[in-house]
Design a protein around this motif. Structure first.
Motif, PDB file in Angstrom:
ATOM      1  N   ASN A 294       0.806  -1.226   0.000  1.00 33.64           N
ATOM      2  CA  ASN A 294       0.000   0.000   0.000  1.00 33.64           C
ATOM      3  C   ASN A 294       0.838   1.273   0.000  1.00 33.64           C
ATOM      4  OD1 ASN A 294      -2.588  -1.166  -0.061  1.00 33.64           O
ATOM      5  ND2 ASN A 294      -2.573  -1.512   2.152  1.00 33.64           N
ATOM      6  N   HIS A 304      -6.954  -2.704  -4.337  1.00 34.83           N
ATOM      7  CA  HIS A 304      -7.336  -3.417  -3.125  1.00 34.83           C
ATOM      8  C   HIS A 304      -6.159  -4.282  -2.661  1.00 34.83           C
ATOM      9  CE1 HIS A 304     -11.246  -2.852  -5.289  1.00 34.83           C
ATOM     10  NE2 HIS A 304     -11.600  -2.432  -4.105  1.00 34.83           N
ATOM     11  N   THR A 306      -6.036  -6.765   0.743  1.00 41.50           N
ATOM     12  CA  THR A 306      -6.824  -7.163   1.909  1.00 41.50           C
ATOM     13  C   THR A 306      -6.368  -8.513   2.432  1.00 41.50           C
ATOM     14  OG1 THR A 306      -8.709  -6.058   0.859  1.00 41.50           O
ATOM     15  CG2 THR A 306      -9.179  -7.442   2.767  1.00 41.50           C
TER      16      THR A 306
END
Length: 352
Positions: A294, A304, A306
């Protein structure tokens, strides 16, 4: 429908003694009270009036909705006037089917296409995209007779004219929805047109295959046989290849699956699921990997990242990049890396 409503009212009035009942001789009979069937008490008059009023309201509502006349309701006619592209669907319900497909495509674009992408679309599709939260500043409305979608990253087509335009300037279909006259295609543009796209695609494919082969030899990454075959065939997005190579410099992990979220067509895999391959707790280590992912900058910043849990209860990190998959990222690196080597060879040969 009108006849059915009238018959319904007639039967209800007959049941309360209002409709005359024919005798065997053909004349009107009498009800059990001895009064004439056409004679009603005050309560029966009120009930009959209510029935007639309800029937009239039902007929009026059905006529307003276009059931009797076969024409669309006023709201639908207004929508057709604002949206000529969908007004051709006629009375068969095709307009609502086309609108549903457009809404589905708009939801996918809002969720999967890069937030920095400019989307070329016809007025109806642009409206559907705005309803899904795509800002007007990202939309390029294509009017009738538009020359080309210059400056757009993605083009959405829903008719023959749009498809012909896309075949020239946006030859890569990255998602497809619906079928026939209601089909909507989402296509990636290419500055060089169809011919430029084929050339860039072949160069990018060769670079992806080369990078995939190198990853298969990386001792810090383990692949299943299925994912290894996908790498070897060059079916994985360049951003994923670069990300996996970068992560392997600090972590050891297993790739359990490549995937994508593009319906209706086969595209490059844009997401990957990895698990820890060390003795340390999986979730803790994967949290550090996610933080590193990130921190990247575009085009290597995923949409994304996750931490999930597999069916077996194992922690895993899922990384997904936005559509469309860019071409030329690895090719540019190969060219940049080859230039210093060429300069070094020239210096050794005394040419510099």
């Amino acid at each position: 429908m009108a006849t059915t409503a009238k018959m319904w009212v007639r039967r209800r009035l007959h049941s309360i003694g209002f409709a005359p009942r024919r005798t065997p001789g053909g004349g009107p009979g009498r009800d059990r009270s001895g009064s004439h069937p056409g004679t009603l008490t005050a309560s029966r008059w009120r009930l009959a009036a209510a029935m007639v009023a309800l029937a009239a309201m039902a007929v009026a509502a059905l006529q307003f909705a276009g059931v009797f006349t076969g024409s669309p309701a006023p709201a639908a006619r207004t929508s057709s006037a604002k949206n000529p592209a969908t007004s051709m669907a006629g009375h068969s319900g095709g307009m609502s089917a086309a609108a549903a497909v457009q809404a589905e495509a708009a939801r996918w674009i809002a969720d999967q296409v890069s937030a920095a992408a400019i989307v070329a679309c016809d007025p109806a599709m642009c409206a559907a995209l705005q309803e899904q939260g795509v800002t007007a500043g990202r939309l390029m409305p294509l009017q009738a007779g538009a020359v080309n979608p210059h400056g757009a990253t993605v083009m959405v087509t829903s008719d023959m004219a749009g498809s012909q335009l896309a075949s020239q300037y946006a030859p890569a279909v990255i998602a497809s929805f619906g079928a026939g006259s209601a089909q909507v295609d989402v296509c990636a543009t290419e500055p060089g047109g169809a011919a430029g796209y084929e050339s860039a695609l072949q160069a990018d494919l060769a670079a992806r295959k080369s990078a995939g082969s190198q990853l298969l030899r990386n001792r810090y990454i383990h692949f299943t046989a299925y994912e290894a075959a996908q790498l070897f065939a060059g079916e994985v997005d360049s951003r994923l290849l670069v990300t996996l190579a970068a992560l392997s410099s600090q972590y050891a992990f297993r790739v359990t699956a490549f995937g994508d979220s593009s319906p209706g067509t086969q595209v490059l895999f844009r997401d990957v699921t990895i698990t820890s391959d060390s003795s340390r707790p999986g979730a803790a280590e994967l949290g550090k990997v996610m933080a590193l992912v990130n921190e990247q900058h575009p085009p290597y910043l995923p949409t994304h990242a996750t931490i999930i849990h597999t069916a077996a209860g194992q922690a895993a990190l899922q990384i997904e990049f936005a559509a469309p998959s860019p071409l030329g990222l690895l090719t540019a690196y190969l060219v940049a890396d080859s230039q210093p080597a060429a300069d070094a060879t020239a210096i050794a040969d005394g040419r510099h």
